[in-house]
Design an enzyme around this catalytic site. Structure first.
Site, mmCIF file in Angstrom:
data_model
loop_
_atom_site.group_PDB
_atom_site.id
_atom_site.type_symbol
_atom_site.label_atom_id
_atom_site.label_comp_id
_atom_site.label_asym_id
_atom_site.label_seq_id
_atom_site.Cartn_x
_atom_site.Cartn_y
_atom_site.Cartn_z
ATOM 1 C CB CYS A 174 120.801 94.605 98.313
ATOM 2 S SG CYS A 174 119.175 94.055 98.871
ATOM 3 C CG HIS B 261 120.507 95.610 94.106
ATOM 4 N ND1 HIS B 261 120.194 94.272 94.133
ATOM 5 C CD2 HIS B 261 119.723 96.205 95.051
ATOM 6 C CE1 HIS B 261 119.259 94.070 95.051
ATOM 7 N NE2 HIS B 261 118.962 95.219 95.619
ATOM 8 C CG ASN C 96 115.790 93.225 95.974
ATOM 9 O OD1 ASN C 96 116.843 92.607 95.903
ATOM 10 N ND2 ASN C 96 115.670 94.331 96.694
#
Length: 323
Positions: free
Chosen positions: A114, A250, A280
């Protein structure tokens, strides 16, 4: 004279298939309310059968090039942040390079889960500052839906597929923090925490594997480390959270986003939030949010942005840039 890596263009691509929370109620023991309360996610996009990570990245790259008014052969380097490349090798970056019709330059992948886009952006900045490239196409692209264990309700509801891209270009600056472009970066990792977030597959098993996560521990580390890395990067150029126009984090979990903003003393109306619509998307989430933030009219030329992310490894970092 100071050289800066300035954002020349931005773009994104999302697969056509939209999956609202209600659809997941038929797969696992969950509810729309449970997902929204714990993550802020309302829907996500899934790639179609046969649609690859490189396909998504290519579409995002074309959008960024169009925004920049450039052609593929104007680019010197392609860096792709991904944990879901189509093959062990060749890289997703070279696949995208070929799909774009580029006949020059070089391409490679960066894998920091990520945090991948922050790592890729930092590498692109270094290439430009050292004169190895004038223009770099930086892409985050993921098909995380293909790593899900559809019996694990704690993880399978959180992730989606998508891609975002930036074109960075060398430009002259004054050396002051009023310059446009990337002003500071901060990268970190700590392999002691590798078991908190990982995929239980790869060359060691001969299988793709599924994502595994210790959610509470990842949350704790995320809130602490994201605020810390953002402060560290800002301090390098003698700025603080008060100077920031937009945090573009993020997009993992709305509670992490809110807690990090609070630690940075930045109100939520100065945070670009897309997690409700995309879930996500791992390394794709920051460039996707940058593209959406620009399209919404939130991000404007001259704005000071902080992007920060944490992912498996653990790996985390931040980039401060002026749009």
């Amino acid at each position: 004279m100071t050289i800066r890596a300035v954002v020349k263009g931005v773009g994104h691509y999302l697969p056509d298939r939209v999956v609202p929370n209600a659809d997941l109620e038929t797969l696992v023991d969950t509810t729309d309310e449970w997902i929204k309360t714990r993550s802020g996610i309302e829907r996500r996009h899934y790639a179609a059968e046969g649609q690859t990570t490189a396909d998504l990245g290519t579409r995002a790259a074309l959008a960024a090039l169009a925004d920049a008014g450039l052609q593929p052969n104007d680019i010197d380097a392609v860096i792709v942040a991904t944990s879901t490349a189509d093959f062990t090798f060749p890289s997703a970056a070279t696949t995208i390079q070929g799909a774009l019709g580029m006949t020059r330059g070089f391409a490679f992948d960066v894998q920091a889960v990520c945090a991948g886009f922050v790592f890729a952006l930092t590498n692109a900045n270094a290439l430009i500052l050292t004169g190895q490239a004038k223009r770099v196409l930086v892409i985050g692209a993921e098909t995380f839906s293909r790593l899900m264990d559809w019996t694990d309700r704690a993880t399978c509801v959180l992730f989606g597929d998508g891609a975002g891209a930036l074109v960075l270009e060398a430009a002259e600056g004054t050396g002051e923090n009023s310059d446009r472009g990337i002003l500071a970066t901060d990268l970190n990792s700590d392999g002691r925490y590798r078991d908190l977030l990982y995929v239980d597959g790869g060359s060691s098993t001969g299988a793709t594997g599924h994502l595994r996560m210790e959610g509470k521990e990842v949350f704790r580390h995320a809130v602490e480390k994201l605020a810390e890395t953002a402060h560290t990067a800002l301090a390098k150029i003698a700025l603080t959270g008060d100077d920031v126009d937009w945090i573009v984090p993020h997009q993992a979990n709305i509670r992490i986003i809110e807690a990090t903003a609070k630690r940075m003393h930045v109100p939520m109306d100065r945070v670009v939030v897309t997690v409700q619509d995309h879930g996500n998307t791992s390394a794709a989430s920051i460039p996707l949010a940058l593209s959406v933030g620009k399209a919404r009219g939130q991000i404007k030329p001259g704005d000071l942005l902080v992007t920060e992310a944490i992912g498996g490894g653990l790996a985390w970092g931040s980039v401060v840039l002026r749009w």
